[in-house]
Design a protein around this motif. Structure first.
Motif, PDB file in Angstrom:
ATOM      1  N   THR A 115      33.648  21.913  89.927  1.00 30.95           N
ATOM      2  CA  THR A 115      32.862  23.002  89.349  1.00 30.95           C
ATOM      3  C   THR A 115      33.709  24.280  89.279  1.00 30.95           C
ATOM      4  O   THR A 115      34.317  24.557  88.262  1.00 30.95           O
ATOM      5  N   ASN A 133      36.676  26.776  89.372  1.00 35.70           N
ATOM      6  CA  ASN A 133      38.132  26.719  89.244  1.00 35.70           C
ATOM      7  C   ASN A 133      38.563  28.000  88.540  1.00 35.70           C
ATOM      8  O   ASN A 133      38.188  28.226  87.389  1.00 35.70           O
ATOM      9  N   HIS A 136      34.224  27.743  84.317  1.00 31.90           N
ATOM     10  CA  HIS A 136      34.567  27.258  85.660  1.00 31.90           C
ATOM     11  C   HIS A 136      34.950  28.420  86.570  1.00 31.90           C
ATOM     12  O   HIS A 136      34.763  28.366  87.784  1.00 31.90           O
ATOM     13  N   HIS A 173      32.416  18.232  79.502  1.00 34.74           N
ATOM     14  CA  HIS A 173      32.347  19.583  80.074  1.00 34.74           C
ATOM     15  C   HIS A 173      30.965  20.145  79.782  1.00 34.74           C
ATOM     16  O   HIS A 173      30.536  20.192  78.629  1.00 34.74           O
ATOM     17  N   ASP A 184      28.493  23.574  80.565  1.00 35.27           N
ATOM     18  CA  ASP A 184      28.312  24.896  81.166  1.00 35.27           C
ATOM     19  C   ASP A 184      27.075  25.559  80.588  1.00 35.27           C
ATOM     20  O   ASP A 184      26.456  25.057  79.651  1.00 35.27           O
TER      21      ASP A 184
END
Length: 219
Positions: free
Chosen positions: A124, A126, A141, A204, A206
């Motif tokens: 999660t 980064n 991230h 991915h 988000d």
């Protein structure tokens, strides 16, 4: 210039030089900030509790370069094993756990005839820029507002990865595309193997919508 005056001058120069060096130094460790959750976060957390998601609150932190972890949690259990579940914003955690329960589980039974026992993720939070982008803009991230999903492990022992399954058997392709379609209804941004080479091995997800028109971006 007298000797005493010269000494005072050199002392002043030295003090300013040290101050100048100190001002250029940047702290390398995360800086804690106020940890009281916002009203929106409190409402979201209450919703997670009502859905029997077990989690732990995390302290707010900011990092050099603009990265931050604000109102984040660590999901401990939601009924399905998942790897690398680090800091997540509550809205991301809520949508991910719903997606796992109400999309992944039934799709596995429908298309693969088995039960999902584990979801493998690549993490999660980064602190980095968007993968494959030249803009240098920070990834979601970097705000603990994204998660990358790479594979699914079934009770019968099969492991369906994005890297191999996206163009694998008809059943694997149908399963993964169904998950992609479902994710597009829950997350602000969904990127898969057809988007670019950087996403060949994962989904991915988000919670950020398109900056242009505020709608979900699904590719």
């Amino acid at each position: 210039m007298s000797l005493s005056v010269l000494k005072r001058f050199l002392l002043i120069v030295g003090v300013f030089a040290l101050a100048s060096c100190s001002s250029r130094e940047k702290p390398q460790s995360p800086r804690p900030t106020a940890s009281m959750p916002s009203e929106n976060a409190r409402q979201c957390l209450a919703g997670l509790k009502s859905k029997s998601v077990r989690f732990a609150g995390l302290p707010n932190k900011t990092f050099d370069g603009g990265c931050r972890m604000i109102d984040t949690i660590k999901v401990m259990d939601f009924g399905i094993a998942a790897t690398n579940m680090g800091a997540m914003t509550c809205p991301l955690a809520s949508n991910f756990t719903d997606w796992a329960r109400y999309a992944v589980v039934p799709a596995a039974k429908r298309y693969l005839g088995s039960e999902v026992v584990k979801i493998e993720t690549m993490g999660t939070f980064n602190c980095r820029a968007i993968a494959g982008s030249r803009s240098g803009r920070l990834s979601e991230h970097a705000f603990a507002n994204a998660i990358d999903v790479s594979a699914f492990v079934l009770r019968d022992g099969r492991r369906i990865s994005l890297l191999n399954g996206w163009r694998g058997s008809p059943e694997e392709r149908a399963f993964l595309r169904r998950l992609h379609q479902s994710a597009c209804k829950r997350f602000g941004t969904v990127l898969g193997p057809d988007y670019n080479a950087a996403h060949a091995n994962h989904f991915h997800f988000d919670m950020a919508k398109s900056m242009r028109n505020g709608t979900a971006f699904c590719r």
